[in-house]
Design a protein around this motif. Structure first.
Motif, short mmCIF file in Angstrom:
data_model
loop_
_atom_site.label_atom_id
_atom_site.label_comp_id
_atom_site.label_asym_id
_atom_site.label_seq_id
_atom_site.Cartn_x
_atom_site.Cartn_y
_atom_site.Cartn_z
N ASP A 209 141.47 88.90 38.41
CA ASP A 209 141.16 88.98 39.84
C ASP A 209 141.67 87.76 40.60
O ASP A 209 142.28 87.89 41.66
CB ASP A 209 139.66 89.15 40.07
N GLN A 210 141.41 86.56 40.05
CA GLN A 210 141.87 85.34 40.73
C GLN A 210 143.39 85.28 40.79
O GLN A 210 143.97 84.90 41.81
CB GLN A 210 141.35 84.08 40.03
N LEU A 211 144.06 85.65 39.70
CA LEU A 211 145.52 85.59 39.67
C LEU A 211 146.15 86.64 40.59
O LEU A 211 147.14 86.36 41.26
CB LEU A 211 146.02 85.74 38.23
N GLU A 212 145.57 87.82 40.62
CA GLU A 212 146.07 88.85 41.53
C GLU A 212 145.92 88.41 42.99
O GLU A 212 146.79 88.68 43.82
CB GLU A 212 145.34 90.16 41.28
N ALA A 213 144.83 87.72 43.31
CA ALA A 213 144.62 87.23 44.66
C ALA A 213 145.68 86.19 45.05
O ALA A 213 146.15 86.16 46.19
CB ALA A 213 143.22 86.64 44.81
N VAL A 214 146.07 85.34 44.10
CA VAL A 214 147.11 84.34 44.36
C VAL A 214 148.44 85.03 44.66
O VAL A 214 149.14 84.70 45.63
CB VAL A 214 147.24 83.36 43.17
N VAL A 215 148.82 86.00 43.85
CA VAL A 215 150.08 86.73 44.06
C VAL A 215 150.05 87.47 45.39
O VAL A 215 151.02 87.47 46.15
CB VAL A 215 150.38 87.68 42.87
N ALA A 216 148.92 88.09 45.71
CA ALA A 216 148.80 88.80 46.97
C ALA A 216 148.95 87.85 48.16
O ALA A 216 149.61 88.18 49.16
CB ALA A 216 147.46 89.54 47.04
N SER B 223 150.90 90.63 34.87
CA SER B 223 149.97 91.43 35.67
C SER B 223 150.38 91.61 37.13
O SER B 223 149.56 92.06 37.93
CB SER B 223 148.58 90.81 35.60
N VAL B 224 151.62 91.28 37.48
CA VAL B 224 152.02 91.45 38.88
C VAL B 224 152.12 92.93 39.22
O VAL B 224 152.44 93.76 38.36
CB VAL B 224 153.35 90.73 39.21
N ASP C 236 145.68 80.09 50.47
CA ASP C 236 144.98 81.07 49.64
C ASP C 236 145.63 81.24 48.27
O ASP C 236 145.08 81.92 47.40
CB ASP C 236 144.91 82.42 50.35
N ALA C 237 146.80 80.65 48.07
CA ALA C 237 147.49 80.71 46.78
C ALA C 237 147.40 79.37 46.05
O ALA C 237 148.11 79.14 45.08
CB ALA C 237 148.95 81.10 46.97
N CYS C 238 146.52 78.49 46.51
CA CYS C 238 146.30 77.18 45.88
C CYS C 238 144.85 77.14 45.41
O CYS C 238 143.93 76.94 46.22
CB CYS C 238 146.56 76.06 46.88
N ILE C 239 144.67 77.37 44.12
CA ILE C 239 143.31 77.48 43.62
C ILE C 239 143.09 76.56 42.43
O ILE C 239 144.02 76.15 41.74
CB ILE C 239 142.96 78.93 43.21
N ARG C 240 141.82 76.26 42.20
CA ARG C 240 141.39 75.55 41.00
C ARG C 240 140.64 76.57 40.15
O ARG C 240 139.73 77.24 40.63
CB ARG C 240 140.53 74.36 41.38
N MET C 241 141.08 76.69 38.92
CA MET C 241 140.54 77.68 38.00
C MET C 241 140.35 77.00 36.65
O MET C 241 141.20 77.11 35.77
CB MET C 241 141.55 78.84 37.92
N PRO C 242 139.26 76.25 36.48
CA PRO C 242 139.08 75.49 35.23
C PRO C 242 139.11 76.39 34.00
O PRO C 242 138.44 77.42 33.95
CB PRO C 242 137.70 74.85 35.41
N LEU C 243 139.92 76.00 33.03
CA LEU C 243 140.08 76.75 31.78
C LEU C 243 139.91 75.83 30.58
O LEU C 243 140.09 74.63 30.68
CB LEU C 243 141.47 77.37 31.69
N SER C 244 139.67 76.46 29.47
CA SER C 244 139.74 75.75 28.20
C SER C 244 140.70 76.55 27.32
O SER C 244 141.06 77.67 27.64
CB SER C 244 138.36 75.65 27.54
N ARG C 245 141.08 75.98 26.21
CA ARG C 245 141.99 76.70 25.29
C ARG C 245 141.35 77.98 24.78
O ARG C 245 142.04 78.92 24.40
CB ARG C 245 142.40 75.78 24.14
#
Length: 183
Positions: free
Chosen positions: A171-178, A35-36, A148-157
């Motif tokens: 949205d969260q991943l795009e913000a990290v790349v930006a 998604s970059v 701003d590229a260091c985030i916690r994003m709790p996930l499950s399988r």
């Protein structure tokens, strides 16, 4: 511009701290790669399980081939993005070993760096041990930590689709790349 001056493409090396097949950490980074925006290229590093145990006596030329490949990949990148699980309240041993191999070089010095922590909220401390350890270790290797590229994003399988990509976190991943691009 994320791609850099005069159309130069930004290169981000993506490093998963998990050796597990079906890892949510690796799925997160595959989702980043898929998604970059235009002007950004990614490389998903896949040599974690092949690295020898760190030994300072071996941290000299000629380096083990797998270590040289890791360092070359990081050196050629404009930025680094990690995603690692937490084991026993800190970084997994294999991933810490990878970081130890980077300590003896200058490839991370002033390199814009971020990390995503996807530890489940059900984890005893929600991944804060790994999150804090990343900041400590990356400080030792003088990485340019992009907050701003260091985030916690709790996930499950269950957050990983049949295609091996995350569902609903763009949205969260795009913000990290930006954020890495701005750094």
């Amino acid at each position: 511009m994320v791609g850099g001056a005069k159309g130069r493409r930004m290169r981000i090396v993506l490093i998963s701290g998990s050796t597990r097949s079906g890892s949510t950490n690796t799925a997160t980074l595959r989702t980043v790669a898929a998604s970059v925006p235009d002007g950004v290229v990614t490389e998903l590093y896949d040599g974690l399980a092949d690295l020898p145990a760190f030994n300072p006596d071996d941290d000299q030329e000629p380096l083990p081939a797998t270590v040289a490949a890791l360092r070359n990949s990081v050196a050629a990148a404009d930025a680094v993005l990690f995603c690692t699980p937490e084991y026993a309240g800190t970084l997994p041993g294999s991933f810490k070993n990878l970081l130890d191999w980077l300590v003896g070089s200058i490839v991370m010095s002033d390199k814009p760096t971020g990390w995503i922590n996807v530890a489940s909220v059900a984890a005893p401390n929600g991944g804060s041990g790994a999150h804090d350890a990343m900041r400590t270790v990356l400080g030792y290797i003088q990485a340019k930590i992009v907050d701003d590229a260091c985030i916690r994003m709790p996930l499950s399988r269950n957050d990983v689709g049949a295609d091996g990509l995350l569902v609903g976190y763009s949205d969260q991943l795009e913000a990290v790349v930006a954020a890495l691009g701005r750094a």
